[in-house]
Design a protein around this motif. Structure first.
Motif, short mmCIF file in Angstrom:
data_model
loop_
_atom_site.label_atom_id
_atom_site.label_comp_id
_atom_site.label_asym_id
_atom_site.label_seq_id
_atom_site.Cartn_x
_atom_site.Cartn_y
_atom_site.Cartn_z
N VAL A 108 1.04 -1.09 -0.15
CA VAL A 108 -0.07 0.08 -0.26
C VAL A 108 0.81 1.08 -0.14
O VAL A 108 1.69 1.41 0.65
CB VAL A 108 -0.82 -0.08 1.23
N GLN A 109 0.80 2.19 -1.04
CA GLN A 109 1.70 3.74 -0.93
C GLN A 109 1.01 4.57 -0.29
O GLN A 109 -0.59 3.77 0.27
CB GLN A 109 0.98 3.77 -2.48
N PRO A 110 1.65 5.47 0.13
CA PRO A 110 1.35 6.64 1.23
C PRO A 110 -0.68 7.45 0.86
O PRO A 110 -0.60 7.13 1.92
CB PRO A 110 2.19 7.65 1.16
N ALA B 6 8.80 -5.15 -2.69
CA ALA B 6 9.15 -4.55 -1.05
C ALA B 6 8.69 -2.73 -1.93
O ALA B 6 9.13 -2.52 -3.12
CB ALA B 6 10.72 -4.16 -1.02
N MET B 7 8.88 -1.76 -0.83
CA MET B 7 8.64 -0.79 -1.13
C MET B 7 8.98 0.86 -0.38
O MET B 7 9.64 -0.26 1.45
CB MET B 7 6.92 -0.01 -0.79
N ASP B 8 9.97 1.47 -0.86
CA ASP B 8 10.16 2.40 -0.04
C ASP B 8 9.28 3.84 0.64
O ASP B 8 8.10 3.41 0.70
CB ASP B 8 11.53 3.12 -1.18
N SER B 9 9.74 4.37 1.57
CA SER B 9 9.34 5.42 2.08
C SER B 9 8.48 6.51 1.38
O SER B 9 7.39 6.58 1.82
CB SER B 9 10.10 5.73 3.35
N ILE C 77 13.48 -3.65 2.79
CA ILE C 77 13.97 -2.26 2.22
C ILE C 77 13.50 -1.78 3.41
O ILE C 77 12.84 -1.12 4.39
CB ILE C 77 12.87 -1.63 1.33
N ASP C 78 15.02 -0.41 3.97
CA ASP C 78 14.85 0.22 5.09
C ASP C 78 13.43 0.75 5.21
O ASP C 78 13.77 1.90 4.28
CB ASP C 78 16.02 0.37 4.96
N PRO C 79 12.84 0.97 5.59
CA PRO C 79 10.97 1.76 5.75
C PRO C 79 11.75 3.58 5.55
O PRO C 79 10.11 4.21 5.36
CB PRO C 79 10.15 1.51 6.57
N ALA D 107 17.82 4.44 -1.04
CA ALA D 107 17.33 4.04 -0.05
C ALA D 107 18.30 2.55 0.20
O ALA D 107 18.84 1.99 -0.80
CB ALA D 107 16.16 3.29 -1.92
N HIS D 108 17.38 1.73 1.08
CA HIS D 108 18.46 0.75 1.87
C HIS D 108 17.92 -0.65 1.75
O HIS D 108 17.28 -0.84 2.25
CB HIS D 108 19.04 0.85 3.39
N PHE D 109 18.64 -1.27 0.83
CA PHE D 109 18.11 -2.75 0.03
C PHE D 109 18.87 -3.68 0.89
O PHE D 109 20.02 -3.40 0.38
CB PHE D 109 17.93 -3.06 -1.66
N GLY D 110 17.61 -4.62 0.93
CA GLY D 110 18.75 -6.42 2.10
C GLY D 110 18.17 -7.47 1.06
O GLY D 110 16.45 -7.33 1.02
#
Length: 459
Positions: A198-200, A255-258, A315-317, A324-327
């Motif tokens: 879900v996007q912001p 995954a989704m970023d902030s 992804i670091d939220p 963006a930080h990915f793992g």
């Protein structure tokens, strides 16, 4: 060596399961809490004896584990013979953790949710959302953006294998207590292994694997799940099945970023000569309708001969876009051209601090594992159709199945995580063409481009 923490143990003794086996972890992190869910006691014909969970409330420093009640006859008074496909999410609006799953009984499969209102310490009996003879591959997410017009909505997805993997969606507005009548996307959508986000702004984006066309597709809803748009193409898949009788498919990890950018990763052989082995590739979108061309994640050189599969992207939220930080956790063979007796299975990890523009040197995490140490299923030896990576306290925690040698007919396959997490910021560096290097052992401590499709027994 990467020190690992064993999160759980299969203590069941039922004769229908293969003991001791744990497979197919999902995970989610919110604040300093991480919860993972997984199958315990894998049953060859599909599903497991129960769904286990492991909870950390201190950003991965310590863990507690347990079993969900009321799902099967083997735990907590349930009436079902098996349960499968766990997925976990937190609903911030209602302060509740939710694990979804599929319960399996004779002629009946139900999409179910289990709820925890005490931070994952205990769980209530299951709430059943839908029922059919052939349901498969559920997934759950919630709208956790306080400014979203649909804040607090949760969305559950599954497919009906008996109807050509027709995808269904249902919405809850009260923390998973009640669910709306299921609906199908316009089009409609046929596939499985969707992982919706879900996007912001409240838009729900649902990438999935269209197994009949061997594509990654995606559909969305902008009206709190009342209706769902026609699926769009993300990318055609070129995929080489893993050797050695390992169960794998090009299922997407999402995954989704902030700020709401969506990232989809899957296994794909398009960059290798003659589709000789799989890389992991990534496509991105800011709106769920327009997707970038697949980009290769440079774990190793395209001439390495290594094979990579079953990714789990996190992804670091707190990060986004070009920072963006990915793992990314995944399984791999150092040599794709191997057999059931010679394949050496490893878990690997790679990260990025610039939105995937560059990647760190890949790290071997666990292995080598012999394929015969893994639970057998009708689809092959199993670690899981998916694995997971979640961020807490800025560190990435992969969650994955690791096996050690069998003791007679008893397995030793359990769910692990990396003990201290991966500090992605500290791992920033240029790609090394050396790629992964096999390790002798790992430290533990206790706590083809054609169409691929799956039969019903895939659960």
């Amino acid at each position: 060596m990467v020190p690992l923490v064993r999160l759980s143990t299969d203590t069941f003794t039922n004769s229908t399961s293969q003991h001791a086996t744990e497979v197919e972890p999902a995970s989610f992190a919110f604040g300093s809490t991480i919860i993972t869910s997984f199958q315990i006691g894998r049953i060859p014909g599909g599903g497991s004896a129960d769904i286990g969970f492991a909870t950390s409330i201190d950003a991965g420093a310590t863990w507690q584990s347990g079993l969900l009640p009321g799902l099967t006859t083997f735990q907590g008074g349930g009436t079902n013979s098996a349960v499968s496909d766990p997925s976990v999410i937190y609903d911030n609006q209602h302060g509740v953790w939710i694990i979804s799953s599929l319960t399996i009984a004779s002629g009946k499969i139900q999409a179910a949710v289990s709820r925890s209102t005490d931070g994952g310490a205990s769980w209530g009996n299951s709430i059943f959302v839908a029922q059919g003879a052939n349901l498969d591959k559920d997934w759950i997410t919630c709208d956790n953006t306080a400014t979203s017009p649909f804040y607090g909505n949760c969305y559950l997805e599954w497919d009906d294998n008996g109807s050509g993997n027709l995808v269904w969606m249902s919405t809850s507005k009260d923390g998973g207590l009640t669910w709306a009548t299921p609906v199908t996307p316009a089009g409609p959508a046929h596939g499985l292994a969707a992982e919706q986000l879900v996007q912001p702004n409240g838009t729900v984006i649902v990438p999935f694997w269209s197994d009949s066309t061997n594509q990654i597709q995606s559909f969305l809803s902008s009206d709190r799940g009342a209706t769902w748009d026609v699926p769009v193409l993300v990318a055609q898949i070129s995929d080489r099945p893993a050797a050695g009788g390992l169960r794998d498919d090009p299922l997407p990890s999402v995954a989704m970023d902030s700020v709401g950018n969506i990232y989809v990763v899957w296994q794909d052989c398009r960059f290798r000569t003659n589709c000789s082995s799989n890389d992991l590739v990534m496509s991105t979108s800011s709106d769920g309708a327009n997707w970038s061309a697949p980009a290769r994640i440079p774990i190793d050189a395209v001439t390495s001969g290594a094979d990579h599969f079953i990714p789990g992207l996190g992804i670091d939220p707190t990060t986004a876009g070009s920072t963006a930080h990915f793992g990314l956790s995944y399984y791999y063979y150092p040599q794709a051209n191997c057999s059931a007796s010679t394949c050496a299975l490893y878990v690997g990890f790679i990260s990025s601090t610039d939105g995937g523009s560059t990647w760190s040197t890949a790290t071997p995490v666990a292995g080598p594992m012999n394929v015969s140490w893994l639970a057998p299923t009708s689809q092959g030896r199993m670690v899981g159709d998916y694995i997971a990576t979640s961020f807490a306290g800025g560190n990435a925690y992969g969650v994955f199945a690791v096996a050690k040698a069998n003791s007679g007919t008893t397995f030793d396959e359990a769910i692990y995580t990396n003990e201290a997490g991966f500090n992605v910021a500290a791992a920033q560096g240029r790609f090394s063409s050396a790629g992964e290097r096999p390790v002798a052992n790992v430290g533990f401590r206790q706590p083809s481009g054609g169409v691929r499709s799956r039969p019903l027994s895939s659960r």
